[in-house]
Scaffold this motif. Structure first.
Motif, mmCIF file in Angstrom:
data_model
loop_
_atom_site.group_PDB
_atom_site.id
_atom_site.type_symbol
_atom_site.label_atom_id
_atom_site.label_comp_id
_atom_site.label_asym_id
_atom_site.label_seq_id
_atom_site.Cartn_x
_atom_site.Cartn_y
_atom_site.Cartn_z
ATOM 1 N N ASP A 95 0.797 -1.230 0.000
ATOM 2 C CA ASP A 95 0.000 0.000 0.000
ATOM 3 C C ASP A 95 0.832 1.284 0.000
ATOM 4 O O ASP A 95 0.294 2.369 0.164
ATOM 5 C CB ASP A 95 -0.953 0.004 1.200
ATOM 6 N N GLU A 96 2.135 1.176 -0.197
ATOM 7 C CA GLU A 96 2.991 2.358 -0.110
ATOM 8 C C GLU A 96 3.053 3.181 -1.388
ATOM 9 O O GLU A 96 3.610 4.276 -1.391
ATOM 10 C CB GLU A 96 4.404 1.969 0.341
ATOM 11 N N GLY A 97 2.544 2.649 -2.492
ATOM 12 C CA GLY A 97 2.498 3.422 -3.724
ATOM 13 C C GLY A 97 3.853 3.693 -4.363
ATOM 14 O O GLY A 97 4.042 4.721 -5.018
ATOM 15 N N CYS A 98 4.785 2.792 -4.209
ATOM 16 C CA CYS A 98 6.108 2.966 -4.820
ATOM 17 C C CYS A 98 6.041 2.627 -6.312
ATOM 18 O O CYS A 98 5.048 2.102 -6.803
ATOM 19 C CB CYS A 98 7.127 2.066 -4.130
ATOM 20 N N GLU A 99 7.118 2.891 -7.011
ATOM 21 C CA GLU A 99 7.208 2.572 -8.440
ATOM 22 C C GLU A 99 7.931 1.244 -8.693
ATOM 23 O O GLU A 99 7.986 0.785 -9.825
ATOM 24 C CB GLU A 99 7.955 3.693 -9.177
ATOM 25 N N CYS A 100 8.486 0.663 -7.618
ATOM 26 C CA CYS A 100 9.327 -0.519 -7.832
ATOM 27 C C CYS A 100 8.636 -1.842 -7.538
ATOM 28 O O CYS A 100 9.127 -2.888 -7.946
ATOM 29 C CB CYS A 100 10.628 -0.409 -7.026
ATOM 30 N N ARG A 101 7.508 -1.821 -6.870
ATOM 31 C CA ARG A 101 6.852 -3.086 -6.515
ATOM 32 C C ARG A 101 6.176 -3.688 -7.741
ATOM 33 O O ARG A 101 5.330 -3.084 -8.371
ATOM 34 C CB ARG A 101 5.831 -2.856 -5.397
ATOM 35 N N PRO A 103 3.527 -5.553 -9.750
ATOM 36 C CA PRO A 103 3.642 -5.624 -11.210
ATOM 37 C C PRO A 103 4.142 -4.350 -11.893
ATOM 38 O O PRO A 103 4.241 -4.332 -13.119
ATOM 39 C CB PRO A 103 2.211 -5.921 -11.652
ATOM 40 N N LEU A 104 4.468 -3.289 -11.158
ATOM 41 C CA LEU A 104 5.072 -2.125 -11.799
ATOM 42 C C LEU A 104 6.494 -2.488 -12.217
ATOM 43 O O LEU A 104 7.078 -3.456 -11.737
ATOM 44 C CB LEU A 104 5.050 -0.929 -10.849
ATOM 45 N N SER A 105 7.054 -1.694 -13.085
ATOM 46 C CA SER A 105 8.323 -2.065 -13.716
ATOM 47 C C SER A 105 9.544 -1.326 -13.185
ATOM 48 O O SER A 105 10.597 -1.334 -13.813
ATOM 49 C CB SER A 105 8.222 -1.842 -15.227
ATOM 50 N N GLY A 106 9.430 -0.712 -12.023
ATOM 51 C CA GLY A 106 10.545 0.045 -11.474
ATOM 52 C C GLY A 106 11.819 -0.766 -11.284
ATOM 53 O O GLY A 106 12.923 -0.263 -11.538
ATOM 54 N N LEU A 107 11.692 -2.019 -10.835
ATOM 55 C CA LEU A 107 12.887 -2.855 -10.657
ATOM 56 C C LEU A 107 13.540 -3.169 -12.001
ATOM 57 O O LEU A 107 14.774 -3.174 -12.117
ATOM 58 C CB LEU A 107 12.543 -4.153 -9.931
ATOM 59 N N ILE A 108 12.724 -3.391 -13.017
ATOM 60 C CA ILE A 108 13.249 -3.653 -14.360
ATOM 61 C C ILE A 108 14.002 -2.410 -14.849
ATOM 62 O O ILE A 108 15.103 -2.512 -15.403
ATOM 63 C CB ILE A 108 12.109 -4.004 -15.348
ATOM 64 N N ASP A 109 13.414 -1.241 -14.605
ATOM 65 C CA ASP A 109 14.066 0.012 -14.995
ATOM 66 C C ASP A 109 15.398 0.188 -14.274
ATOM 67 O O ASP A 109 16.388 0.621 -14.881
ATOM 68 C CB ASP A 109 13.151 1.211 -14.714
ATOM 69 N N GLN A 110 15.446 -0.151 -12.984
ATOM 70 C CA GLN A 110 16.702 -0.048 -12.224
ATOM 71 C C GLN A 110 17.767 -0.977 -12.820
ATOM 72 O O GLN A 110 18.937 -0.603 -12.935
ATOM 73 C CB GLN A 110 16.475 -0.410 -10.760
ATOM 74 N N ILE A 111 17.348 -2.172 -13.204
ATOM 75 C CA ILE A 111 18.280 -3.140 -13.792
ATOM 76 C C ILE A 111 18.828 -2.622 -15.120
ATOM 77 O O ILE A 111 20.043 -2.627 -15.344
ATOM 78 C CB ILE A 111 17.594 -4.516 -13.967
ATOM 79 N N THR A 112 17.937 -2.166 -15.994
ATOM 80 C CA THR A 112 18.399 -1.712 -17.314
ATOM 81 C C THR A 112 19.291 -0.482 -17.190
ATOM 82 O O THR A 112 20.273 -0.356 -17.931
ATOM 83 C CB THR A 112 17.218 -1.432 -18.266
ATOM 84 N N GLU A 113 18.974 0.389 -16.245
ATOM 85 C CA GLU A 113 19.821 1.577 -16.052
ATOM 86 C C GLU A 113 21.202 1.174 -15.550
ATOM 87 O O GLU A 113 22.223 1.611 -16.085
ATOM 88 C CB GLU A 113 19.157 2.536 -15.068
ATOM 89 N N GLU A 114 21.247 0.326 -14.534
ATOM 90 C CA GLU A 114 22.539 -0.085 -13.973
ATOM 91 C C GLU A 114 23.396 -0.820 -14.998
ATOM 92 O O GLU A 114 24.610 -0.636 -15.049
ATOM 93 C CB GLU A 114 22.336 -0.972 -12.744
ATOM 94 N N LEU A 115 22.767 -1.652 -15.821
ATOM 95 C CA LEU A 115 23.510 -2.457 -16.797
ATOM 96 C C LEU A 115 23.651 -1.765 -18.146
ATOM 97 O O LEU A 115 24.188 -2.360 -19.088
ATOM 98 C CB LEU A 115 22.835 -3.824 -16.966
#
Length: 182
Positions: A95-101, A103-115
């Protein structure tokens, strides 16, 4: 084509628990998964982890506990000659409304940015729940459902799986993906 496989953690790499995996002792690998990750690396794939870890935000375990789980996972993969390109996790409660949880794609975005990956064409997102697949598909990854963890339950709903590849476990997917190259 970018050779990247993004993995959910609980239920794909290790046994899942409805009570949360809370320590390195509770983090139990799905044995063929460890060798499968190393096989991907040896075939030239980068392997990343994208995992929801709301147990951290809920106070079920500490950052040190999570680090210990990831250290154990990393050491087991390295012992087989593999490695993780990166491990990203969402510590937030649903319920925190983050962008990374997912089914949102925030973690995927973090991965692509880092790599420094600019296209996920040909990349795979492997998970045991619909939210894993949705996070990857939203960024152009091919969705792969494994029946381990919550995979059988996800498969039983038969919702949102039209484009998903389905395998019994991670090792079976790896066998298939490597056979596609020969």
């Amino acid at each position: 084509m970018t050779k990247l496989v993004i993995l959910d953690r609980d239920g794909v790499i290790n046994l899942d628990s409805d009570a949360f995996v809370k320590s390195a002792d509770e983090w139990i690998p799905i044995e063929p998964s460890i060798k499968a990750i190393a096989r991907l690396n040896k075939a030239g794939y980068q392997v990343a982890v994208a995992t929801n870890q709301s147990g951290l935000g809920r106070g079920h375990f500490s950052q040190a506990d999570l680090d210990a789980m990831h250290d154990k996972m990393t050491a087991l993969v390295e012992a087989e000659g593999g490695h993780f390109a990166t491990i990203k996790y969402c510590p937030h409660k649903p319920d925190e409304g983050c962008e990374c949880r997912k089914p949102l794609s925030g973690l995927i975005d973090q991965i692509t940015e880092e790599l420094s990956i600019h296209s996920l064409d040909g990349c795979y997102m492997v998970g045991d729940s619909l939210r894993d697949l949705q996070a990857g598909e939203a960024r152009g990854c091919k969705a792969v459902l494994v029946k381990t963890g919550k995979g059988e339950k996800t498969l039983a709903t038969n919702e949102g799986l039209e484009n998903a590849l389905i395998f019994d476990q991670l090792a079976d997917f790896v066998e298939w993906v490597l056979s596609q190259e020969s």
